[in-house]
Design a protein around this motif. Structure first.
Motif, PDB file in Angstrom:
ATOM      1  N   THR A 245       5.497 -11.458  -4.155  1.00  0.00           N
ATOM      2  CA  THR A 245       5.465  -9.584  -5.184  1.00  0.00           C
ATOM      3  C   THR A 245       4.068 -10.270  -5.486  1.00  0.00           C
ATOM      4  O   THR A 245       2.804  -9.095  -5.550  1.00  0.00           O
ATOM      5  N   LYS A 246       4.622 -11.501  -6.144  1.00  0.00           N
ATOM      6  CA  LYS A 246       3.498 -11.817  -6.965  1.00  0.00           C
ATOM      7  C   LYS A 246       2.365 -12.099  -6.002  1.00  0.00           C
ATOM      8  O   LYS A 246       0.764 -11.952  -6.791  1.00  0.00           O
ATOM      9  N   GLN A 247       2.138 -13.212  -5.313  1.00  0.00           N
ATOM     10  CA  GLN A 247       1.426 -13.381  -4.617  1.00  0.00           C
ATOM     11  C   GLN A 247       0.121 -12.534  -4.032  1.00  0.00           C
ATOM     12  O   GLN A 247      -0.847 -12.188  -3.769  1.00  0.00           O
ATOM     13  N   THR A 248       1.141 -11.517  -3.758  1.00  0.00           N
ATOM     14  CA  THR A 248       0.619 -10.561  -2.931  1.00  0.00           C
ATOM     15  C   THR A 248      -0.216  -9.474  -4.168  1.00  0.00           C
ATOM     16  O   THR A 248      -1.536  -9.517  -3.503  1.00  0.00           O
ATOM     17  N   PHE A 249       0.260  -9.096  -5.090  1.00  0.00           N
ATOM     18  CA  PHE A 249      -1.195  -8.906  -6.224  1.00  0.00           C
ATOM     19  C   PHE A 249      -2.004  -9.990  -6.449  1.00  0.00           C
ATOM     20  O   PHE A 249      -3.196  -8.950  -6.967  1.00  0.00           O
ATOM     21  N   GLY A 262     -14.317  -0.074  -2.197  1.00  0.00           N
ATOM     22  CA  GLY A 262     -14.192  -0.162  -1.239  1.00  0.00           C
ATOM     23  C   GLY A 262     -12.828   0.191  -0.251  1.00  0.00           C
ATOM     24  O   GLY A 262     -13.081   1.668   0.751  1.00  0.00           O
ATOM     25  N   ARG A 263     -12.740  -0.901  -0.168  1.00  0.00           N
ATOM     26  CA  ARG A 263     -12.050  -1.810   1.229  1.00  0.00           C
ATOM     27  C   ARG A 263     -10.263  -1.720   0.847  1.00  0.00           C
ATOM     28  O   ARG A 263      -9.567  -2.273   1.085  1.00  0.00           O
ATOM     29  N   ILE A 264      -9.889  -1.070  -0.434  1.00  0.00           N
ATOM     30  CA  ILE A 264      -8.759  -1.730  -1.026  1.00  0.00           C
ATOM     31  C   ILE A 264      -7.544  -1.592  -0.769  1.00  0.00           C
ATOM     32  O   ILE A 264      -6.881  -2.162  -0.674  1.00  0.00           O
ATOM     33  N   TRP A 265      -7.237  -0.274  -0.478  1.00  0.00           N
ATOM     34  CA  TRP A 265      -6.823   0.945   0.439  1.00  0.00           C
ATOM     35  C   TRP A 265      -6.237  -0.074   1.845  1.00  0.00           C
ATOM     36  O   TRP A 265      -4.741  -0.001   2.799  1.00  0.00           O
ATOM     37  N   GLU A 266      -7.593  -0.662   2.187  1.00  0.00           N
ATOM     38  CA  GLU A 266      -6.629  -1.275   3.690  1.00  0.00           C
ATOM     39  C   GLU A 266      -6.265  -2.626   3.443  1.00  0.00           C
ATOM     40  O   GLU A 266      -5.524  -2.439   4.447  1.00  0.00           O
ATOM     41  N   GLN A 267      -7.001  -3.030   1.863  1.00  0.00           N
ATOM     42  CA  GLN A 267      -6.153  -4.244   2.080  1.00  0.00           C
ATOM     43  C   GLN A 267      -4.348  -4.195   1.799  1.00  0.00           C
ATOM     44  O   GLN A 267      -3.806  -5.156   2.244  1.00  0.00           O
ATOM     45  N   ILE A 268      -4.089  -3.124   1.191  1.00  0.00           N
ATOM     46  CA  ILE A 268      -3.047  -2.872   0.670  1.00  0.00           C
ATOM     47  C   ILE A 268      -1.789  -2.609   1.549  1.00  0.00           C
ATOM     48  O   ILE A 268      -0.694  -2.790   1.634  1.00  0.00           O
ATOM     49  N   VAL A 269      -2.246  -1.184   2.570  1.00  0.00           N
ATOM     50  CA  VAL A 269      -1.424  -1.342   3.999  1.00  0.00           C
ATOM     51  C   VAL A 269      -1.089  -2.433   4.280  1.00  0.00           C
ATOM     52  O   VAL A 269      -0.458  -2.760   4.817  1.00  0.00           O
ATOM     53  N   GLU A 270      -2.500  -3.521   4.753  1.00  0.00           N
ATOM     54  CA  GLU A 270      -2.223  -4.936   5.493  1.00  0.00           C
ATOM     55  C   GLU A 270      -0.866  -5.359   4.413  1.00  0.00           C
ATOM     56  O   GLU A 270      -0.262  -6.264   5.375  1.00  0.00           O
ATOM     57  N   SER A 271      -1.305  -5.288   3.834  1.00  0.00           N
ATOM     58  CA  SER A 271      -0.285  -6.255   2.340  1.00  0.00           C
ATOM     59  C   SER A 271       1.201  -5.814   2.517  1.00  0.00           C
ATOM     60  O   SER A 271       2.325  -6.777   2.500  1.00  0.00           O
ATOM     61  N   MET A 272       1.454  -4.381   3.086  1.00  0.00           N
ATOM     62  CA  MET A 272       2.768  -4.072   3.018  1.00  0.00           C
ATOM     63  C   MET A 272       3.186  -4.072   4.667  1.00  0.00           C
ATOM     64  O   MET A 272       4.277  -3.919   4.945  1.00  0.00           O
ATOM     65  N   ASP A 273       2.107  -4.721   5.517  1.00  0.00           N
ATOM     66  CA  ASP A 273       3.071  -5.052   6.757  1.00  0.00           C
ATOM     67  C   ASP A 273       3.871  -3.992   7.277  1.00  0.00           C
ATOM     68  O   ASP A 273       4.800  -4.637   7.728  1.00  0.00           O
ATOM     69  N   PRO A 274       2.806  -3.183   7.547  1.00  0.00           N
ATOM     70  CA  PRO A 274       3.411  -1.795   8.295  1.00  0.00           C
ATOM     71  C   PRO A 274       4.050  -2.523   9.861  1.00  0.00           C
ATOM     72  O   PRO A 274       5.002  -1.374   9.896  1.00  0.00           O
ATOM     73  N   GLN A 275       3.118  -3.275  10.181  1.00  0.00           N
ATOM     74  CA  GLN A 275       3.742  -3.682  11.553  1.00  0.00           C
ATOM     75  C   GLN A 275       5.041  -4.838  11.607  1.00  0.00           C
ATOM     76  O   GLN A 275       6.075  -4.959  13.025  1.00  0.00           O
ATOM     77  N   GLY A 276       5.238  -4.810  10.876  1.00  0.00           N
ATOM     78  CA  GLY A 276       6.488  -6.305  10.573  1.00  0.00           C
ATOM     79  C   GLY A 276       6.180  -7.137  11.485  1.00  0.00           C
ATOM     80  O   GLY A 276       7.027  -8.457  11.147  1.00  0.00           O
ATOM     81  N   GLU A 277       4.749  -7.746  10.965  1.00  0.00           N
ATOM     82  CA  GLU A 277       4.255  -9.293  11.731  1.00  0.00           C
ATOM     83  C   GLU A 277       4.215 -10.273  11.092  1.00  0.00           C
ATOM     84  O   GLU A 277       5.035 -11.186  11.156  1.00  0.00           O
TER      85      GLU A 277
END
Length: 357
Positions: A245-249, A262-277
């Motif tokens: 979690t700390k590393q993600t932040f 501008g693209r921070i939300w895109e990166q937040i979604v990516e860091s949440m691993d929505p597909q479980g990859e």
């Protein structure tokens, strides 16, 4: 500015459990009690307000007829005994007394503890504050001196016999017997001051609840072991999950420094691993750069290693089965993602070829 009965009823309906209608009518103590007890003891007081609101509105607006009636009652005698108010004093006295007690670590409140004097000092104070809070709602006043003296005198006597309940009972009786009077005039405070005081009181109340949960709550593991919540929290901050979690932040902050908001939300979604990859790769022990051949090889290897049929012991077989299912799910996730990416790349390539043509 005169208060509207219609607005009061609207606030009662939509935010009554949080005391919004009382705050609107400048009954801040009443509002805090409703907020801290879920609408006046789980909605009981909220339902009673349905009939009481017209009187509250007349009071805050200082309606001429109402004030004449109130003045006559004040001149005639002191405030009459109210079962509702006495019940409220009992509830808030017991609630705050128990909350103060439970907010202390078990080591301080256990029998034989050398720190039990802290309990003797703080719990009666919580009881007295609860009684004083209810006793000062509206046009009536309750003596804090009577409440606190009675609480401190009675709590040690009944210390080993549910002392908070008995202390609250005798303090409420004493206040209703000798500590009640009329509030001749209301001091009007500004909105900012009112919000600040309520915010401070609410913060202290939540701190007590937070301390109660942290020091005296437990969690049960899947093996049935009972662990103190504070130990679980401390272990969490030492766990790999917290490190990730700390590393993600940190990664998000580094991404923000380069690309901005501008693209921070895109990166937040990516860091949440929505597909479980990312989780699937972690289960299989693979890096982000692993090829399809490496993924297939890891799936086969781990599936053979953790196949339940290889285990004879019941517990080991059960553990292997859980691990085998996790591995197969991870393989399926990566396979689906690979197929979708392949189809997407193929579609883009065809679109590009048509465009060039």
């Amino acid at each position: 500015m005169a208060k509207s009965l219609v607005i009061a009823y609207v606030l009662w309906f939509f935010g009554g459990w949080f005391g919004l209608h009382h705050f609107y009518l400048r009954r801040d103590r009443h509002a805090f009690i409703w907020w801290s007890t879920c609408g006046g003891v789980f909605g009981i007081g909220w339902l009673r307000d349905l009939c009481q609101l017209p009187e509250y509105v007349r009071d805050v607006n200082e309606d001429k007829d109402y004030m004449e009636e109130l003045t006559a009652r004040m001149r005639k005698a002191g405030p009459k005994y109210s079962t509702w108010r006495f019940g409220g004093e009992m509830v808030m006295g017991i609630l705050l007394g128990c909350l103060v007690h439970s907010a202390l670590p078990e080591e301080l409140t256990a029998d034989g503890s050398p720190y039990q004097k802290i309990v003797l000092l703080l719990c009666p104070l919580g009881v007295a504050i609860g009684i004083h809070l209810v006793g000062n709602v509206g046009r009536e006043m309750a003596s804090f001196k009577v409440a606190v003296v009675t609480a401190y005198l009675t709590y040690p006597v009944f210390f080993n016999l549910n002392g908070i309940t008995y202390s609250t009972l005798f303090s409420a009786i004493a206040v209703n017997w000798k500590g009640r009077s009329w509030r001749r005039s209301k001091r009007k405070s500004g909105l900012c001051r009112r919000i600040s005081i309520l915010g401070l009181c609410g913060t202290l109340y939540l701190i007590l609840w937070g301390s109660t949960l942290y020091y005296n709550s437990y969690v049960t593991t899947k093996d049935g072991e009972v662990v103190k919540l504070r130990d679980a929290v401390q272990n969490f901050f030492k766990s790999p999950a917290w490190a990730e979690t700390k590393q993600t932040f940190k990664d998000l902050y580094a991404f923000y420094q380069i690309h901005g908001f501008g693209r921070i939300w895109e990166q937040i979604v990516e860091s949440m691993d929505p597909q479980g990859e990312s989780n699937a790769r972690r289960v299989l022990g693979l890096t982000d750069s692993a090829t399809q051949e490496e993924i297939t090889s890891a799936c086969r290897k781990l599936s053979r290693q953790w196949h339940p049929d290889k285990q004879k012991d019941h517990k080991a077989k059960k553990k292997a089965q859980e691990k085998f299912i996790e591995i197969r799910k991870s393989c399926d996730v990566l396979s689906d993602i690979s197929i979708k990416r392949s189809e997407r790349n193929k579609s883009r390539s065809q679109t590009k070829d048509r465009t060039e043509f």
